[in-house]
Enzyme design. Sequence first.
Site, mmCIF file in Angstrom:
data_model
loop_
_atom_site.group_PDB
_atom_site.id
_atom_site.type_symbol
_atom_site.label_atom_id
_atom_site.label_comp_id
_atom_site.label_asym_id
_atom_site.label_seq_id
_atom_site.Cartn_x
_atom_site.Cartn_y
_atom_site.Cartn_z
ATOM 1 N N GLN A 143 0.854 -1.130 0.018
ATOM 2 C CA GLN A 143 -0.037 -0.083 0.076
ATOM 3 C C GLN A 143 0.860 1.192 -0.002
ATOM 4 O O GLN A 143 1.618 1.662 0.977
ATOM 5 C CB GLN A 143 -0.780 -0.025 1.258
ATOM 6 N N ARG A 188 -16.691 6.531 3.115
ATOM 7 C CA ARG A 188 -15.856 6.442 4.222
ATOM 8 C C ARG A 188 -14.413 6.941 3.817
ATOM 9 O O ARG A 188 -13.892 6.379 3.099
ATOM 10 C CB ARG A 188 -15.861 5.096 4.643
ATOM 11 N N ASP A 248 -10.909 6.880 4.339
ATOM 12 C CA ASP A 248 -10.107 6.046 5.079
ATOM 13 C C ASP A 248 -8.697 6.868 5.525
ATOM 14 O O ASP A 248 -8.326 7.371 4.718
ATOM 15 C CB ASP A 248 -9.808 4.765 3.914
ATOM 16 N N GLU A 298 -12.698 8.389 9.064
ATOM 17 C CA GLU A 298 -12.148 7.394 9.908
ATOM 18 C C GLU A 298 -10.657 7.838 10.542
ATOM 19 O O GLU A 298 -9.681 7.800 9.905
ATOM 20 C CB GLU A 298 -11.771 6.249 8.864
ATOM 21 N N ASP A 344 -11.643 -3.526 12.055
ATOM 22 C CA ASP A 344 -10.477 -3.252 12.744
ATOM 23 C C ASP A 344 -10.121 -3.849 14.143
ATOM 24 O O ASP A 344 -11.136 -3.972 14.816
ATOM 25 C CB ASP A 344 -10.248 -1.967 12.496
HETATM 26 C C1 GLC Z 1 -8.124 1.823 7.670
HETATM 27 C C2 GLC Z 1 -8.864 0.341 7.424
HETATM 28 C C3 GLC Z 1 -8.100 -0.825 7.958
HETATM 29 C C4 GLC Z 1 -6.731 -0.495 6.675
HETATM 30 C C5 GLC Z 1 -6.194 0.575 6.869
HETATM 31 C C6 GLC Z 1 -5.182 1.249 5.570
HETATM 32 O O1 GLC Z 1 -7.565 2.110 8.690
HETATM 33 O O2 GLC Z 1 -10.029 0.540 8.336
HETATM 34 O O3 GLC Z 1 -8.631 -2.026 7.770
HETATM 35 O O4 GLC Z 1 -5.886 -1.527 7.095
HETATM 36 O O5 GLC Z 1 -7.204 1.837 6.752
HETATM 37 O O6 GLC Z 1 -6.155 1.252 4.440
HETATM 38 C C1 GLC Z 2 -4.110 2.345 12.940
HETATM 39 C C2 GLC Z 2 -4.406 3.569 12.348
HETATM 40 C C3 GLC Z 2 -5.944 3.284 11.999
HETATM 41 C C4 GLC Z 2 -6.173 2.092 11.327
HETATM 42 C C5 GLC Z 2 -5.545 1.009 12.109
HETATM 43 C C6 GLC Z 2 -5.898 -0.289 11.223
HETATM 44 O O1 GLC Z 2 -4.397 2.504 14.174
HETATM 45 O O2 GLC Z 2 -4.364 4.811 13.008
HETATM 46 O O3 GLC Z 2 -6.557 4.425 11.089
HETATM 47 O O4 GLC Z 2 -7.677 1.888 11.245
HETATM 48 O O5 GLC Z 2 -4.251 1.188 12.109
HETATM 49 O O6 GLC Z 2 -5.639 -1.397 11.990
#
Ligand code: GLC
Ligand code: GLC
Length: 629
Positions: free
Chosen positions: A250, A280, A282, A324, A389
């Site tokens: 990513q 949402r 992200d 988020e 998560d």
């Molecule tokens: C957000 C999502 C999480 C993902 C991360 C990277 O926090 O909720 O599942 O791993 O973004 O996209």
């Molecule tokens: C971290 C990030 C959060 C995401 C999470 C995924 O805590 O701050 O945005 O949801 O990782 O596990």
Amino acid sequence: MTALTTLASDRTAALAAAEAAGRVDDAFLDRFDAQFPRLHDLFTRLYGDRADGQEQLAATVAAASTSWNARPLELKVRDAQREADAGWFQSERMLGGVAYVDRFAGNLAGIRDQIPYFRELGLTYLHLMPLFDAPEGDNDGGYAVSSYRRVNPSLGTMDELSELAADLRTAGISLVVDFIFNHTSNEHEWARKAVAGDPEYADFYLIFPDCEMPDAYERTTREIFPDDHRGSFVQLPDGRWIWSTFYHYQWDLNYANPAVFRAMAGEMLFLAGRGVEVLRMDAVAFIWKRLGTACESLPEAHLLLQAFNAVLAMAAPGMVFKSEAIVHPDEVVTYISPEECQLSYNPLQMALTWEALATRDGRLLQDALEERHALPAGTAWVTYVRSHDDIGWTFADEDAARYGIDGYAHRQFLNRFYTGRFEGSFARGVAFQENPTTGDARVAGTTASLAGIEAGDAGGEDRVVLAHALALSTGGIPLLYLGDEVAQLNDYSYRDDPARRGDSRWVHRGNRPRDRYAERGDESTAAGRVFRRLTKLISVRQQAPEFAGNDLIGFRTPHPSVVGYQRPGPDTRVLVLANVGDAEVQIDPLTLSGFAREAYDLVHDADLDLDEGLTLPPHGFVWVRVTPL
Ligand code: GLC
Ligand code: GLC
């Protein structure tokens, strides 16, 4: 290339670009006039020193106009309804559900077949987890997107998504999808071109020839997925380094380049045209980087979100954003405003609900509800018990310090408690991303498993219901993780799957539990009992106008295990008292003497005489309609 200049000349350039792209109709022109000064100001603050500022702004406006022209009539009708009722998401009838398309129903057609069930449950909002094209195998549950314009072929097509959005709309349900705009997958076309040296895409990501700059940044950044790679960068096969906050596949986009903003605004507008009503947003905290900072929640992150908001307001005015931001509570609220994100997860209430259940002490949650719950007009919380998560303990250390609680030690305790390492714990959870350097970790597990049902604890079902009774009554959009309403347990099979074994969040992302859904009418089962109790709460909430909006007045009792608050309606209030402890609590008449004697228990449909006090069973709660004197 032209840099940004004055509002008047940049406006002329933007309109010319829109006209060159097609007709500019009056409805668009009105909204353009309303939004352009704001967008221009944001662009100037973000990109004032860029030679291509004006052309990227103009191209963004042209894309918005084109998108509006192509917007289907039924979406324009929906826009008008939303604009006439801007607080639609604050209604007591709102109820969200969230699910993975494949895990819950196989594919988009399967989701459509579930619409009758969603109606049975009372959903008005459905978040389908990332459903876009993504790398085969490990792809962070779809959060590594290879194309925002293509549905993952194993789930269906974009046309099917549009049709599903329409069917949901007819059923009174708004479709919510992710806008994963902090990063793309390493297989996205932009990513491939960037590493191949295509000059148009070279600056779409943050790529460095050696580790000098990465090391400098990493002096102040936080490690998010340390199990996958340490730090915030990964090395490319050719030796260069690329910014990668989450998994190594990513890659973070470089929003300092206005072409990235323009390109992602285009992807957002594409999704807007599919009938999605809520995006949402992200990982909002991570979208802007500056050397010497944590590279989280920088001021520019807000400017970017506001700029996306302004673009959407021109082209799809009925849509809203959900933030988020799973960060410190002081930071979470900075994303919430009608001009930025109208909705936000409430990670603090979520985490403190679990904190209270573990400690049997509701005081941190009580304080948070009294001091950290208020929101600007025109916005709302999304309240939830758990998500896809992990649970991170995002409370403020300074709040905990009031009770002599050390934040670090308390988080360690909560992690031990919820992973079952603490003696006597009722929880069956799994650690997520334990950081060997800092000792930090987060917790994974389904609601039922964390609350004690898996361990066979006698209070397990009550705790599941209690946690939802809080999420359903504090205000905003309550969001159910589908499966929780039938007490779905952990699924440990991810440990045998090479693409999933490295990510313990899969423990709480099991397939739709058919057997438990089949049992939902049978009260001799845990699924049936939890389902009956939760659906009762949902229907009570739908019929209690006090639950609309976000106003909440604290209600203190002498009992540390009791969380109390009132939700004010026009004449009456709903008093919520929730006992997170293991012992019965008597609320004496004096504590209730600010209310008229005659009260009504909404959950048990019974008259109450407050002069007799109230009894809260262990892990029990009441929702009582009261009249203040
Ligand atoms: C957000 C999502 C999480 C993902 C991360 C990277 O926090 O909720 O599942 O791993 O973004 O996209
Ligand atoms: C971290 C990030 C959060 C995401 C999470 C995924 O805590 O701050 O945005 O949801 O990782 O596990």
